[in-house]
Design a protein around this motif. Structure first.
Motif, mmCIF file in Angstrom:
data_model
loop_
_atom_site.group_PDB
_atom_site.id
_atom_site.type_symbol
_atom_site.label_atom_id
_atom_site.label_comp_id
_atom_site.label_asym_id
_atom_site.label_seq_id
_atom_site.Cartn_x
_atom_site.Cartn_y
_atom_site.Cartn_z
ATOM 1 N N SER A 1 0.732 -1.266 -0.098
ATOM 2 C CA SER A 1 0.106 -0.035 -0.026
ATOM 3 C C SER A 1 0.900 1.257 0.094
ATOM 4 O O SER A 1 0.588 2.073 -0.662
ATOM 5 N N ALA A 2 1.998 1.291 0.855
ATOM 6 C CA ALA A 2 2.894 2.387 0.781
ATOM 7 C C ALA A 2 3.555 2.697 -0.632
ATOM 8 O O ALA A 2 3.539 3.917 -0.794
ATOM 9 N N SER A 3 3.916 1.753 -1.079
ATOM 10 C CA SER A 3 4.592 1.649 -2.359
ATOM 11 C C SER A 3 3.747 2.249 -3.368
ATOM 12 O O SER A 3 4.094 3.390 -4.210
ATOM 13 N N ALA A 4 2.482 1.583 -3.753
ATOM 14 C CA ALA A 4 1.575 2.208 -4.660
ATOM 15 C C ALA A 4 1.292 3.693 -4.284
ATOM 16 O O ALA A 4 1.061 4.515 -5.354
ATOM 17 N N GLN A 5 0.788 3.884 -3.042
ATOM 18 C CA GLN A 5 0.478 5.475 -2.575
ATOM 19 C C GLN A 5 1.458 6.599 -2.895
ATOM 20 O O GLN A 5 1.158 7.551 -3.734
ATOM 21 N N LEU A 6 2.867 6.295 -2.708
ATOM 22 C CA LEU A 6 4.064 7.087 -2.827
ATOM 23 C C LEU A 6 4.045 7.281 -4.290
ATOM 24 O O LEU A 6 4.209 8.309 -4.931
ATOM 25 N N ALA A 7 4.094 6.279 -5.113
ATOM 26 C CA ALA A 7 4.200 6.277 -6.456
ATOM 27 C C ALA A 7 3.040 7.068 -7.090
ATOM 28 O O ALA A 7 3.384 8.096 -8.147
ATOM 29 N N ALA A 8 1.871 7.035 -6.686
ATOM 30 C CA ALA A 8 0.793 7.734 -7.245
ATOM 31 C C ALA A 8 0.938 9.407 -6.854
ATOM 32 O O ALA A 8 0.735 10.136 -7.713
ATOM 33 N N VAL A 9 1.323 9.482 -5.615
ATOM 34 C CA VAL A 9 1.306 10.901 -5.040
ATOM 35 C C VAL A 9 2.443 11.809 -6.101
ATOM 36 O O VAL A 9 2.390 12.830 -6.456
ATOM 37 N N VAL A 10 3.644 10.985 -6.266
ATOM 38 C CA VAL A 10 4.699 11.644 -7.148
ATOM 39 C C VAL A 10 4.424 11.809 -8.290
ATOM 40 O O VAL A 10 4.509 12.866 -8.946
ATOM 41 N N GLY A 11 3.902 10.814 -8.847
ATOM 42 C CA GLY A 11 3.423 10.892 -10.248
ATOM 43 C C GLY A 11 2.344 11.740 -10.678
ATOM 44 O O GLY A 11 2.727 12.804 -11.451
ATOM 45 N N VAL A 12 1.328 11.959 -9.808
ATOM 46 C CA VAL A 12 0.353 12.995 -10.093
ATOM 47 C C VAL A 12 0.783 14.295 -9.856
ATOM 48 O O VAL A 12 0.685 15.404 -10.580
ATOM 49 N N ALA A 13 1.451 14.470 -8.375
ATOM 50 C CA ALA A 13 2.079 15.781 -8.362
ATOM 51 C C ALA A 13 3.115 16.576 -9.355
ATOM 52 O O ALA A 13 3.023 17.449 -9.734
ATOM 53 N N TYR A 14 3.881 15.445 -9.928
ATOM 54 C CA TYR A 14 4.814 15.672 -10.900
ATOM 55 C C TYR A 14 4.040 16.317 -12.398
ATOM 56 O O TYR A 14 4.493 17.346 -13.067
ATOM 57 N N LEU A 15 3.028 15.731 -12.555
ATOM 58 C CA LEU A 15 2.026 16.091 -13.747
ATOM 59 C C LEU A 15 1.308 17.442 -13.489
ATOM 60 O O LEU A 15 1.331 18.409 -14.205
ATOM 61 N N VAL A 16 0.737 17.683 -12.120
ATOM 62 C CA VAL A 16 0.265 19.020 -12.021
ATOM 63 C C VAL A 16 0.951 19.849 -11.798
ATOM 64 O O VAL A 16 0.653 20.956 -12.341
ATOM 65 N N LEU A 17 2.228 19.754 -11.408
ATOM 66 C CA LEU A 17 3.309 21.060 -11.031
ATOM 67 C C LEU A 17 4.220 21.041 -12.295
ATOM 68 O O LEU A 17 4.958 21.722 -12.176
ATOM 69 N N GLU A 18 3.926 20.226 -13.269
ATOM 70 C CA GLU A 18 4.767 20.278 -14.527
ATOM 71 C C GLU A 18 6.184 20.280 -14.183
ATOM 72 O O GLU A 18 6.751 20.827 -14.734
ATOM 73 N N GLY A 19 6.441 19.129 -13.206
ATOM 74 C CA GLY A 19 7.787 18.756 -13.021
ATOM 75 C C GLY A 19 8.560 19.718 -11.698
ATOM 76 O O GLY A 19 9.585 19.523 -11.593
ATOM 77 N N ASP A 20 7.654 20.840 -11.444
ATOM 78 C CA ASP A 20 8.193 21.831 -10.437
ATOM 79 C C ASP A 20 7.968 21.213 -9.221
ATOM 80 O O ASP A 20 7.203 21.822 -8.409
ATOM 81 N N LEU A 21 8.712 20.238 -8.856
ATOM 82 C CA LEU A 21 8.375 19.766 -7.402
ATOM 83 C C LEU A 21 9.290 20.573 -6.367
ATOM 84 O O LEU A 21 10.603 20.233 -6.399
ATOM 85 N N THR A 22 8.641 21.374 -5.470
ATOM 86 C CA THR A 22 9.608 22.189 -4.483
ATOM 87 C C THR A 22 10.199 21.260 -3.376
ATOM 88 O O THR A 22 9.501 20.142 -3.196
ATOM 89 N N ALA A 23 11.015 21.794 -2.767
ATOM 90 C CA ALA A 23 11.429 21.181 -1.457
ATOM 91 C C ALA A 23 10.418 20.837 -0.456
ATOM 92 O O ALA A 23 10.365 19.831 0.163
ATOM 93 N N GLU A 24 9.418 21.823 -0.242
ATOM 94 C CA GLU A 24 8.376 21.716 0.824
ATOM 95 C C GLU A 24 7.410 20.496 0.566
ATOM 96 O O GLU A 24 7.094 19.804 1.186
ATOM 97 N N VAL A 25 7.130 20.555 -0.858
ATOM 98 C CA VAL A 25 6.133 19.433 -1.289
ATOM 99 C C VAL A 25 7.061 17.902 -1.137
ATOM 100 O O VAL A 25 6.437 17.136 -0.816
ATOM 101 N N SER A 26 8.180 17.986 -1.689
ATOM 102 C CA SER A 26 9.152 16.588 -1.467
ATOM 103 C C SER A 26 9.050 16.193 -0.036
ATOM 104 O O SER A 26 8.887 15.139 0.241
ATOM 105 N N LEU A 27 9.180 17.298 0.913
ATOM 106 C CA LEU A 27 9.565 16.624 2.234
ATOM 107 C C LEU A 27 8.351 16.520 2.793
ATOM 108 O O LEU A 27 8.277 15.568 3.767
ATOM 109 N N GLY A 28 7.223 16.886 2.368
ATOM 110 C CA GLY A 28 5.847 16.605 3.057
ATOM 111 C C GLY A 28 5.272 15.279 2.589
ATOM 112 O O GLY A 28 4.947 14.291 3.361
#
Length: 525
Positions: free
Chosen positions: A105-132
């Motif tokens: 569950s944790a692996s699938a969830q992390l992959a979904a968060v990172v993947g969708v956030a990367y698309l929404v933010l157009e690759g601009d993942l800030t340090a705050e978002v990554s740390l959260g």
């Protein structure tokens, strides 16, 4: 029942996290983030229905983990508050599937968060978002481990011998500890040492150590000079001190609680200034160590008595259901043979055998009654002695007269138990071995003093048999409670067994004690 508990925990986790997310999301005032709230609510409502029906499988876990991860990724640009939702899927997976479910569950969830956030933010993942995202991923794994532990606890089959294993460990620990106890676990010797410590600092005419029995206090050890009129005041203040858990003084009389299970009360000597009572708190402080030792000894005594009573009941059950039934069945076989004897001589022998079997059955039943009868089931020691005398007389046909002279204050439970067993053994010996035609029992109880005398008109003291242990057991019981046991022949035949605890000589009648003529209860078969 266990599945229902898991489902309740699942529903509680989803509801709690949804409520926790609501505040930060509303505070952000972002339309996208606010739209994720009903999306989470709808997702978890559907998942709850599926989970409640017992369909939580790897596919369901993956769908929930991916959906939660995607919703978190969508709202990350607006607020990090939605990341709390990441704790739910691993927790629920841990409840239903264990460690493998948490990792999946944790692996699938992390992959979904990172993947969708990367698309929404157009690759601009800030340090705050990554740390959260990293922080909540680690948190979700942690709560998943907690859920796994909860699951193993709920699904673990109860061990029927688990309590016994735990009891074994405690008993071994108690045995190891008892070897290092400097003063042992004898209640009477410890109580005497406590009273000696009080008397060294407060010269007294009356000094009593009380211990609770049920809702009343009973005197364990009493020390007094020739004047004993201070007993009544000491007993009254002891009851008040026990009820209020404070030191109480009145003129020359005092009482104070000692530890958790005792009260010391007494009256100062007339030869000293009653101003000594102003230092009674120092006396109490000086007894703190002895109070702990005394409390330990009382607990051990209670444990020993409970274990002894349980073992006696177990033996009584085994004798009744085993030996007694087997011997009785032999009687039925003899009855069948006696119905058609081969000769008059055989008929006579079978009749003698049947009589002997009946006598053995009656003796076994009496032994069962002896094992099961205890003072705790009676209103007093005298009542217990009278009860067993009545039963013994009914079985044996020997009349037994019981004379009771009892004060209302009870003795310690273990003292009453040993006195009762000694009296019981003395009556049994008079019936079985002395060929007595009458037995007289006198029971006097003025706590902490007591005396029981059993006299019969039988054969008197005889040569001990190699298989007879009755007298030895009575002496051992008397030693356990520091009682004096005397066995003597009567001038006109028969035997007298007397056991006394609390000192020798005449038992005094204290103020308030009943002075009515002792009652006699003569019972016969």
């Amino acid at each position: 029942m266990r599945a229902r508990q898991l489902n309740r925990l699942t529903m509680a986790a989803r509801f709690f996290v949804l409520a926790a997310m609501t505040g930060p999301v509303i505070y952000s005032e972002d339309p996208v983030a606010m739209l994720t709230l009903p999306a989470f609510a709808l997702l978890w409502a559907v998942m709850q229905v599926v989970t409640h029906r017992g369909r939580y499988n790897p596919l369901v876990s993956m769908i929930e983990s991916l959906a939660v991860g995607a919703l978190c990724g969508i709202a990350l640009e607006s607020t990090l508050g939605v990341l709390a939702a990441m704790a739910v899927p691993p927790f629920i997976a841990g409840l239903h599937r264990g460690l493998s479910g948490v990792a999946f569950s944790a692996s699938a969830q992390l992959a979904a968060v990172v993947g969708v956030a990367y698309l929404v933010l157009e690759g601009d993942l800030t340090a705050e978002v990554s740390l959260g995202a990293f922080t909540w991923t680690v948190t979700s794994i942690g709560v998943g481990f907690v859920a796994t532990f909860v699951r193993s606890t709920l699904l673990e089959d109860p061990d029927p011998v688990g309590p016994y294993r735990y009891a074994q460990s405690l008993l071994r620990e108690l045995i190891d500890l008892s070897a290092g106890l400097s003063s042992g676990l004898d209640v009477n010797s410890m109580g005497g040492a406590i009273l000696s410590g009080v008397r060294d600092q407060l010269p007294t005419e009356v000094l009593v150590l009380y211990v609770p029995r049920g809702e009343t206090l009973i005197p364990l050890i009493t020390e007094s000079t020739d004047a004993i009129e201070g007993f009544e005041d000491a007993e009254r203040l002891a009851a008040e001190s026990w009820a209020r858990s404070v030191t109480v003084t009145e003129d020359r009389t005092f009482a104070f609680p000692l530890g958790d299970t005792a009260v010391v009360a007494g009256t100062l000597s007339e030869r000293v200034d009653k101003g000594l009572l102003s230092g009674i708190d120092d006396v109490v402080d000086s007894l703190a160590g002895r109070a702990v030792q005394f409390d330990t000894a009382l607990l051990f005594t209670d444990f020993r008595d409970a274990a002894t009573a349980d073992e006696r009941r177990r033996l009584a059950r085994e004798m009744h259901d085993g030996i007694a039934q087997d011997i009785a069945s032999l009687g039925y076989v003899v009855d069948a043979l006696a119905a058609r004897p081969a000769s008059p001589e055989q008929a006579k022998q079978l009749a003698m055998l049947r009589d002997r079997i009946s006598a053995v059955v009656a003796e076994v039943r009496q032994s069962v009654l002896t094992l099961r009868t205890s003072v705790g089931e009676s209103e007093s020691l005298g009542a217990a002695v009278g009860s067993v005398a009545r039963h013994l007389s009914e079985v044996s046909g020997v009349p037994i007269t019981v004379t009771l002279d009892e004060h209302t204050t009870r003795l310690r439970a273990e003292i009453e138990a040993e006195l009762f067993r000694i009296a019981q053994e003395a009556m049994n010996n008079a019936v079985k071995h002395a060929q007595a035609t009458s037995i007289d029992v006198v029971c006097q109880v003025y706590a902490p003093r007591a005396r029981i005398t059993v006299s019969d008109d039988g054969l008197g003291l005889q040569q001990a048999r190699s298989d007879s242990h009755g007298l030895k057991i009575m002496r051992e019981r008397a030693e356990l409670i520091s009682a004096d046991l005397t066995i003597s022949d009567n001038p006109h035949g028969g035997l007298t067994v007397s056991v006394e605890v609390g000192g020798s000589g005449a038992i005094p009648s204290r103020p308030g004690a009943s002075t009515a003529t002792p009652t006699s209860d003569k019972v016969s078969a």
